[in-house]
Design a protein around this motif. Structure first.
Motif, short mmCIF file in Angstrom:
data_model
loop_
_atom_site.label_atom_id
_atom_site.label_comp_id
_atom_site.label_asym_id
_atom_site.label_seq_id
_atom_site.Cartn_x
_atom_site.Cartn_y
_atom_site.Cartn_z
N HIS C 150 0.85 -1.29 0.26
CA HIS C 150 0.10 -0.08 0.03
C HIS C 150 0.91 1.27 -0.09
O HIS C 150 1.65 1.58 1.12
CB HIS C 150 -0.91 0.01 1.31
N ARG C 151 0.94 1.92 -1.22
CA ARG C 151 1.67 2.86 -1.17
C ARG C 151 1.34 4.41 -1.70
O ARG C 151 0.51 4.19 -2.49
CB ARG C 151 2.94 2.79 -2.23
N ASN C 152 1.45 5.26 -0.75
CA ASN C 152 1.12 6.59 -1.40
C ASN C 152 2.27 7.30 -1.88
O ASN C 152 3.25 7.11 -1.52
CB ASN C 152 0.39 7.42 0.04
N GLY C 229 3.92 7.60 -6.64
CA GLY C 229 2.61 7.40 -6.95
C GLY C 229 1.72 6.75 -5.92
O GLY C 229 2.11 6.10 -4.63
N TYR C 230 0.34 6.51 -6.11
CA TYR C 230 -0.45 5.36 -5.44
C TYR C 230 -0.42 4.05 -6.00
O TYR C 230 -0.89 4.03 -7.22
CB TYR C 230 -1.85 5.96 -5.33
N ASP C 231 0.00 3.21 -5.13
CA ASP C 231 -0.12 1.81 -5.99
C ASP C 231 -0.46 0.85 -4.97
O ASP C 231 0.08 0.75 -3.58
CB ASP C 231 1.41 1.60 -6.12
N ILE C 232 -1.24 -0.11 -5.22
CA ILE C 232 -2.11 -1.06 -4.46
C ILE C 232 -1.66 -2.52 -5.03
O ILE C 232 -1.83 -2.58 -6.18
CB ILE C 232 -3.44 -0.87 -4.50
N ARG C 233 -0.70 -3.46 -4.22
CA ARG C 233 -0.59 -4.37 -4.88
C ARG C 233 -1.04 -5.60 -3.88
O ARG C 233 -1.20 -5.42 -2.78
CB ARG C 233 1.09 -4.66 -4.73
N CYS C 234 -1.28 -6.54 -4.61
CA CYS C 234 -1.96 -7.88 -3.69
C CYS C 234 -1.64 -9.37 -4.43
O CYS C 234 -2.34 -9.25 -5.76
CB CYS C 234 -3.41 -7.71 -3.42
N GLU C 235 -0.94 -10.05 -4.12
CA GLU C 235 -0.95 -11.54 -4.59
C GLU C 235 -1.26 -12.33 -3.45
O GLU C 235 -0.62 -12.30 -2.63
CB GLU C 235 0.51 -11.48 -5.18
N GLN C 258 11.49 4.83 -23.53
CA GLN C 258 10.62 4.30 -22.47
C GLN C 258 9.31 3.75 -22.85
O GLN C 258 8.80 4.35 -23.90
CB GLN C 258 10.42 5.13 -21.36
N ARG C 259 8.85 2.54 -22.51
CA ARG C 259 7.59 1.90 -22.80
C ARG C 259 6.91 2.03 -21.28
O ARG C 259 7.38 1.18 -20.24
CB ARG C 259 7.76 0.70 -23.40
N GLY C 260 5.94 2.80 -21.24
CA GLY C 260 5.37 2.89 -19.94
C GLY C 260 3.95 3.19 -19.76
O GLY C 260 3.32 3.48 -20.86
N VAL C 261 3.40 3.07 -18.55
CA VAL C 261 2.25 3.56 -18.24
C VAL C 261 2.02 4.57 -17.25
O VAL C 261 2.97 4.55 -16.30
CB VAL C 261 1.06 2.34 -17.85
N ALA C 262 0.97 5.36 -17.07
CA ALA C 262 0.94 6.21 -15.64
C ALA C 262 0.39 5.46 -14.71
O ALA C 262 -0.30 4.70 -14.63
CB ALA C 262 -0.18 7.37 -16.12
N VAL C 263 1.11 5.92 -13.44
CA VAL C 263 0.46 5.36 -12.11
C VAL C 263 -0.41 6.32 -11.64
O VAL C 263 -0.09 7.52 -11.83
CB VAL C 263 1.90 5.27 -11.30
N GLU C 264 -1.27 5.72 -11.08
CA GLU C 264 -2.29 6.60 -10.33
C GLU C 264 -1.78 7.52 -9.32
O GLU C 264 -0.96 6.94 -8.74
CB GLU C 264 -3.38 5.80 -9.63
N PRO C 265 -2.11 8.87 -9.41
CA PRO C 265 -1.41 9.81 -8.35
C PRO C 265 -2.13 9.60 -6.92
O PRO C 265 -1.44 9.96 -5.93
CB PRO C 265 -1.74 11.06 -8.82
#
Lengths: 331, 331, 331, 331
Positions: C150-152, C229-235, C258-265
């Protein structure tokens, strides 16, 4: 806002369900469908079922109309909405022929205000919107090319080769015009060796090449019996980079020597959010007393002209120029 | 195995380095290059530098030859290798013209044994090999279409529009023939609005459409000034699914509101493993007394005929049929 | 349904906006907030602003209540809703202490019907729902472990080390209980070398280990100043495979090597759909005369007990057992 | 360079194959294995088979030695190599106990030059190298945490719970020390509910927590009967971002409602390039007259001390401090 829905088949019943239960400020007050009208009305608490769709349009309890009946009814019904001065969201195609679409454009222009919106729901898909935003912000410089694919798992039983263009590729036609902000000038349909797993005689897949007014090229693979699922691809290539729809992925499974995600089985799942947003945006704009802000009658007309050129190319095997009627009101 | 390398520019010096330090059983015993021959020999401990490439071919201390000199020297040098009975790995193109390639095919056929391999290294790339294996195992049923892209970051200064086909798309031409296992029958080059960020007059990008003998269609985007990096894309669409090269990714970075991976800057990085495997497989086969197993003279010939048809299409703007000489020995 | 919203700060004003414009069948008829109440009411056409939140709860024009005021007001306000017999959706935490949460559980149990729902919105996120569906269908066999993060991007200014558990990890606590279908029995908080880029004294990141009643282990990285950024991980790791939230991705950009996507803020973007679905499901259930179906008072209580155990572990550096009051009504 | 290989089981025969056919400048001149020695020698053209491994070490036709025999032979054989002054690449573990490893460190230090390299091949994996490069360049600021997983498809029949640490997690132990550039100070092994699909009594999976000297925390899931494949995960979390190994992917298949890639079945496939690079780098350095540059005896010693601490923690259920012998020569 009180809405009447004409046609309650697959698409129309979805609209009734969404308007009844997932769109703020909307209510379905009447439906009309010779087959499923009564059943859909009962399922969603719709008060009135009109046998005659024109009666629905004239119904005082109907403030705005959604048309999801067969394509050959669209012209008459949309013109009736214009006559009643009622906003109308008409599923694609706007009418059965480009010529008929043109008559709707003219009728609306004569009224002097926008009442018509065409159901090109992809313009409300969050991923397409992010791609469009990137293009407009110049993230990749001037676009030069685009690569698209439109794949269904299994071809509907009534599909013929031309319908792969008029019912399937028509979405890409609208997306190209919207993303690139210009008209399509030429269409070429190439017919590869067809799949042996679909109905004999069906030219599936097809490879369609569009050229825009400014010379950009877009290739579209249309493959309605792809076998594996519903898959929409789009990459725009600009002078300094590319933007591409990321394939939808919610959960990654690692099972049995594979790492994978589920592919959407159909368009209803892939564009679920887009359908709700299309309706919500439409209702919110109308409820505030405004005009619809989505795809206009002109967009429906232009898409039909391009689709007809592509069907002609499929028939003749040669590139066909797109001729938009100069006299019609521009967008 | 003692190898001589003719031409030690960018590609040839890479071969010298790999053969000297990363290929088991190989040793470079002689080089020939009017510009960098001495320097490359010194850097890699090569004993002999021949001023005359034909002397290198005749050198008794050279068992097999790699040709990486300019294209217009390939025919003479390859034929000389045939005359000496020495195996030769010739960088693409096999010769400057399809006609010249044909003469090499004929000369080798007259010898009655395989000596020639053409440097289409992608056939040794692990990802392409996995894709080919999947096709051959029927993972997606019969292939119907393929979509490819070949992008470089910046166009080399000496590139003209035809070279985008003969030097760049030629790799896709070989890949198509190899993956699908049949010949290309027709080529069409479409010229979109060119990038304003490259040299004026250069038709870049190009969209090339190939049709195979059995009617499969392959579209290839060639864009040598893509701006962002070196990127090779390939998706084959079959009757029951698709197989696609996964974009290379070693490390995912999450930094500054982005989640991304680095894109390879050039072909040397993207195909590093392929180059080593190409040479290792070649050396291992020859050292065991066998014939080379990689792309044959016929593959070099066929690629050149297709490339010439595509260049003709670029010039004329119309589809051009590919005419392979029926008299030449088939693969 | 006519809804009153108490607290119109960041979270409460979002609820007012969603209920007013994106939730079918909902209307906000009253708000109460000493700071922003008037402004939010004006912006969204809310008729009444109550100075006293208890007056809002008693307002006959309010059928159901949303509580988004500070945590230390939750107990009194939720109990007042129970007293009035009005459904209440209370933002997490259900109350400022586990003990206070327990009193709410008891009060609702005494009433004999469900009125309370707690705002654990992740249970409505489409990706979490797909993951839960996979677990319940046995896609990976019995779960054994889970890894979460859980990252802000930036820690809120008022955050202290304990709030990283009570305000941040509390979401994972609920997710663990919901996904695995059992209670957490033990909590251990490990404190790595803290980031030098956040406020001195803040223990950030933290690594929290939860053990469930049946012995499953879950590690949670909480990092509220991750920087990117805001990043939620769950495995979730099961006996025959794993299921993992796929990182959100709408558009892939290939730009500048770069090949990338935006991370939710922030969480508002990441869980936008979840918030709407949470409210829509709540409104639909209540409007149909039913009870709320979302996270119950017991879930709010259990999450608070676990959070308090974790805070105790952070303080003492040792594992702390979770003691759920046996006497309270079970879920 | 002429190399002797002791032990030609799974790992040793792989080394023989790679050295014989894929490593430039290498040749296997002798092997020794009581079971498969003759067969492997015949398969790869190795001239001499020694019954006594010490005879192989003394063989004048052996310039450098690879040890891949059982762990309990490593100390004696490695010390014999040191006595003969021959470079030795010893598979992990360097010796059966940390104490024995310490004796090797001392013996080499007494010699005054490096001869020993330990087979931690991950340091040669291109993806790990890119991750390490990113860390060293400061791409994510100071590392604070790392999350790792080491999964095999099926547990080898002879594995016990301690071997999951000494044979499996030992790779992560080396990777942590190498990536972070510091020693591990403490190990804690947590034992979740074990999988019912593996051998009764085997504690699988395990969750291991390492704390480094500077207070960084690393969690490692070790799961040798994961069921689905061989999967190595590693994410390092820094003060301003994270770097993560991208899951290997060569070809994406879209088939039967799934989009997925194959997971490697075993370590030989996942680390194929690493094994070749390990050997090539070793041979190249020695052939140039230099010392080996890979993992040193100290690395083998430190890994064994940490592994023993972890085994002790598995046994006792409490954190165990790592005590590196201060008197031994530092790296």
């Amino acid at each position: 806002m009180d809405i009447g829905v004409i046609g309650t088949g697959l698409m129309g019943s979805t609209h009734v369900r969404l308007l009844s239960s997932f769109v703020s400020g909307a209510r379905v007050t009447a439906v009309s469908d010779p087959v499923s009208g009564e059943e859909v009305a009962a399922a969603h608490g719709v008060g009135t079922v009109h046998a005659d769709p024109l009666a629905l349009i004239r119904d005082a309890a109907v403030v705005a109309v959604v048309i999801a009946s067969p394509a050959d009814t669209h012209e008459e019904l949309t013109l009736a909405c214009l006559q009643e001065g009622k906003p109308v969201l008409c599923e694609k195609p706007l009418a059965a022929t480009a010529e008929a679409c043109g008559r709707i454009v003219e009728a609306e222009a004569a009224l002097g205000r926008r009442l018509v919106q065409v159901g090109f729901m992809r313009r409300y898909d969050p991923a397409y919107l992010e791609l469009k935003r990137g293009l407009d912000e110049g993230a990749i410089g001037a676009p030069l090319l685009a690569h698209m694919a439109h794949r269904n798992a299994v071809a509907p039983g009534h599909f013929d080769s031309a319908m792969i263009i008029t019912d399937t590729v028509v979405h890409e036609i609208d997306v190209i015009r919207w993303l690139l902000g210009e008209e399509i000038a030429r269409a070429t349909v190439l017919a590869p060796r067809p799949s042996s797993r679909t109905r004999p005689g069906l030219q599936d897949p097809q490879l369609v090449i569009f050229e825009t007014e400014s010379g950009r090229l877009v290739d579209v693979e249309a493959f309605v019996s792809s076998g594996y699922g519903y898959d929409i691809r789009c990459e725009v290539v600009g002078e300094s980079g590319t933007l591409e729809l990321a394939p939808p992925a919610a959960v990654t499974a690692r099972i049995a020597a594979q790492r994978g995600v589920a592919v959407e089985p159909n368009f209803q799942g892939r564009f679920a959010t887009a359908y709700v947003q299309e309706l919500q945006t439409w209702v919110t704009a109308l409820a505030a007393g405004g005009e619809p802000t989505g795809p206009a009658a002109w967009d429906g007309y232009a898409a039909s002209v391009v689709a007809e050129a592509a069907v002609e190319s499929l028939r003749t095997g040669t590139p066909v120029a797109v001729e938009l009627a100069a006299g019609l009101a521009a967008r």
